[in-house]
Design a protein around this motif. Structure first.
Motif, PDB file in Angstrom:
ATOM      1  N   GLU A 132       0.844  -1.187   0.000  1.00 29.33           N
ATOM      2  CA  GLU A 132       0.000   0.000   0.000  1.00 29.33           C
ATOM      3  C   GLU A 132       0.887   1.248   0.000  1.00 29.33           C
ATOM      4  OE1 GLU A 132      -0.874   0.543   4.739  1.00 29.33           O
ATOM      5  OE2 GLU A 132      -1.944  -1.053   3.683  1.00 29.33           O
ATOM      6  N   PRO A 133       0.326   2.425  -0.339  1.00 28.53           N
ATOM      7  CA  PRO A 133       1.135   3.652  -0.315  1.00 28.53           C
ATOM      8  C   PRO A 133       1.739   3.908   1.061  1.00 28.53           C
ATOM      9  CG  PRO A 133      -0.945   4.035  -1.465  1.00 28.53           C
ATOM     10  CD  PRO A 133      -1.038   2.659  -0.843  1.00 28.53           C
ATOM     11  N   HIS A 174       1.809  -0.845  -6.675  1.00 25.53           N
ATOM     12  CA  HIS A 174       0.884  -0.549  -5.580  1.00 25.53           C
ATOM     13  C   HIS A 174      -0.115  -1.691  -5.400  1.00 25.53           C
ATOM     14  CE1 HIS A 174       2.329   3.493  -4.965  1.00 25.53           C
ATOM     15  NE2 HIS A 174       2.252   3.723  -6.255  1.00 25.53           N
ATOM     16  N   THR A 199      -3.764  -3.373  -4.414  1.00 24.21           N
ATOM     17  CA  THR A 199      -5.150  -3.000  -4.656  1.00 24.21           C
ATOM     18  C   THR A 199      -5.813  -2.547  -3.363  1.00 24.21           C
ATOM     19  OG1 THR A 199      -7.237  -3.777  -5.613  1.00 24.21           O
ATOM     20  CG2 THR A 199      -6.026  -5.336  -4.243  1.00 24.21           C
ATOM     21  N   LYS A 200      -6.811  -1.698  -3.492  1.00 25.77           N
ATOM     22  CA  LYS A 200      -7.559  -1.261  -2.317  1.00 25.77           C
ATOM     23  C   LYS A 200      -8.568  -2.339  -1.911  1.00 25.77           C
ATOM     24  CE  LYS A 200      -7.289   3.701  -3.356  1.00 25.77           C
ATOM     25  NZ  LYS A 200      -8.071   4.935  -3.641  1.00 25.77           N
ATOM     26  N   ASN A 201      -8.701  -2.547  -0.619  1.00 26.82           N
ATOM     27  CA  ASN A 201      -9.681  -3.493  -0.066  1.00 26.82           C
ATOM     28  C   ASN A 201      -9.600  -4.874  -0.711  1.00 26.82           C
ATOM     29  OD1 ASN A 201     -10.818  -1.349   1.528  1.00 26.82           O
ATOM     30  ND2 ASN A 201     -11.923  -0.662  -0.303  1.00 26.82           N
ATOM     31  N   PRO A 202      -8.435  -5.537  -0.639  1.00 31.92           N
ATOM     32  CA  PRO A 202      -8.327  -6.888  -1.209  1.00 31.92           C
ATOM     33  C   PRO A 202      -9.206  -7.875  -0.446  1.00 31.92           C
ATOM     34  CG  PRO A 202      -6.412  -6.383   0.123  1.00 31.92           C
ATOM     35  CD  PRO A 202      -7.198  -5.106   0.021  1.00 31.92           C
ATOM     36  N   PRO A 225      -6.245  -9.631   2.580  1.00 32.90           N
ATOM     37  CA  PRO A 225      -5.073  -8.753   2.655  1.00 32.90           C
ATOM     38  C   PRO A 225      -3.792  -9.464   3.045  1.00 32.90           C
ATOM     39  CG  PRO A 225      -6.550  -8.357   4.506  1.00 32.90           C
ATOM     40  CD  PRO A 225      -7.272  -9.257   3.567  1.00 32.90           C
ATOM     41  N   THR A 282      -3.503  -9.300  -3.549  1.00 31.60           N
ATOM     42  CA  THR A 282      -3.262  -7.878  -3.301  1.00 31.60           C
ATOM     43  C   THR A 282      -2.752  -7.121  -4.525  1.00 31.60           C
ATOM     44  OG1 THR A 282      -0.992  -8.292  -2.546  1.00 31.60           O
ATOM     45  CG2 THR A 282      -2.734  -8.339  -0.885  1.00 31.60           C
ATOM     46  N   ARG A 338      -2.725  -5.155  -7.804  1.00 32.28           N
ATOM     47  CA  ARG A 338      -3.684  -4.332  -8.529  1.00 32.28           C
ATOM     48  C   ARG A 338      -3.506  -4.540 -10.032  1.00 32.28           C
ATOM     49  NH1 ARG A 338      -3.026   1.981  -7.715  1.00 32.28           N
ATOM     50  NH2 ARG A 338      -1.728   1.775  -9.581  1.00 32.28           N
ATOM     51  N   GLN A 377       5.018  -9.262  -0.943  1.00 28.85           N
ATOM     52  CA  GLN A 377       4.051  -8.334  -0.361  1.00 28.85           C
ATOM     53  C   GLN A 377       4.642  -7.749   0.921  1.00 28.85           C
ATOM     54  OE1 GLN A 377       0.562 -10.191   1.251  1.00 28.85           O
ATOM     55  NE2 GLN A 377      -0.567  -8.287   1.493  1.00 28.85           N
TER      56      GLN A 377
END
Length: 365
Positions: free
Chosen positions: A48-49, A211, A213-216, A219, A225, A227, A241
């Protein structure tokens, strides 16, 4: 008379399984970072960022380029490294290098920036071309993806100077291409372009930062994860990861977990799915901000808390030698003291650790 040409062709392209397996008995995979980063692969690091993935990649690059153990724990194969910084301004990236490696760093690490002052911009972009079909027709408007000519020329010149690169880091996927990450055909063409780097620098590993993905859906599963198109996973050899676990601002410490999709990291004669990494912010003697990444133990999936604690304690004793009870408690943050007591008791009874006359724990000789 036996056709030697056909026999040689068969040996080159077709193998008997029993012969192949016999040859594999003595096969040992080659690593740039032992047990972590294999040689001659295309890999991806997702997070994630603001998860410090670029900082972590810098530590990998710095260790390999200088020949120093990564995280003071994992041996490396010393090789030149090219880091394509496509994300941040050169001045800020210089600060990142100093925070991570220090001004006194020495190693064959090369940096290429992607900004308006750079002599070339590394970019895999799309263009349209014409193609002659098998039936003789000329078809126009066919979309292709390729490394831009200026960058390709510059990289070829660089190859003439440094032909034996061990690692190329592309930071990041989204900044390196106009390809739509959700379009399988464009993703496939992107990796066809990446293969040109592998062909040029034979044996080099390519690590692409991407990056998450949002809301995998899961997680904690690296494969869930990434994107973009599923072709991203199909086009890489290994996936990593990076997961932030917790932050302890008072001590300046943060804990990250680096997980793999292959479960091949061997620690203390067992294979684990990942490692925990401690991150410490501090200031050097000149008052400059620094960041230190430290191996913190194995990351376990599906193991009981006691089993996790037992492995963690053995890792700590292997790294530090003798440790007191309070020191072990301090290094096992996030695990209850009751669980640690049980783990210590089990380890002593099994003869896997011992206590000296001062009550310090250590591994048997």
């Amino acid at each position: 008379m036996e056709d030697k040409t056909n026999e040689n062709t068969k040996k080159k392209y077709i193998s008997r399984v029993d012969e192949m397996l016999e040859e594999m008995k003595n096969y040992k995979p080659s690593f740039l970072i032992d047990q972590i980063l294999p040689a001659n692969t295309v890999d991806m690091l997702v997070a994630e960022p603001k998860a410090k993935k670029s900082f972590l990649a810098i530590t990998m690059a710095g260790a390999i380029a200088s020949g120093s153990p990564w995280l003071d724990r994992f041996s490396v194969k010393q090789s030149p490294v090219l880091y394509l910084n496509l994300e941040v301004a050169p001045e800020y990236f210089g600060e990142m290098l100093n925070k991570t490696l220090g001004y006194d760093y020495h190693g064959e690490l090369y940096i290429a920036h992607n900004n308006f002052t750079a002599p070339f911009k590394f970019y895999i972009s799309s263009y349209k071309t014409t193609q002659k079909m098998k039936d003789g027709r000329i078809v126009s408007g066919i979309k292709k993806l390729d490394i831009n000519p200026e960058a390709k020329h510059a990289i070829e010149e660089f190859h003439s100077i440094v032909p034996n690169l061990g690692l190329i880091i592309i930071d990041s996927f989204r900044r390196s291409t106009s390809a739509n990450e959700n379009d399988s055909s464009e993703v496939s063409m992107y990796f066809n372009a990446i293969s040109q780097l592998r062909d040029l620098f034979k044996g080099a590993t390519i690590l692409i930062i991407h990056h998450a993905t949002k809301n995998p859906s899961d997680p904690n599963n690296p494969l869930k994860t990434v994107r973009g198109s599923g072709d991203l996973l199909a086009s890489i050899d290994n996936l990593y990861q990076l997961i932030p676990q917790r932050s302890e601002s008072a001590s300046g410490r943060e804990l990250l977990t680096l997980k793999t999709d292959y479960g091949r990291i061997k620690l203390n004669s067992e294979y684990v799915s990942g490692i925990d990494i401690g991150v410490y912010d501090y200031k050097d003697e000149q008052g400059r901000p620094r960041i230190n990444f430290v191996f913190h133990g194995a990351a376990y999936e599906g193991a009981t808390k006691t089993e996790q604690s037992k492995s963690k304690i053995k890792e700590l004793l292997e790294l530090n030698g003798k440790m007191s009870y309070s020191q072990i408690i301090g290094e096992c943050s996030g695990i209850s003291e009751t669980t640690i007591k049980t783990a210590l008791k089990n380890l002593k009874e099994a003869g896997e650790i011992k206590q000296d006359k001062d009550g310090l724990y250590e591994l048997p000789e």
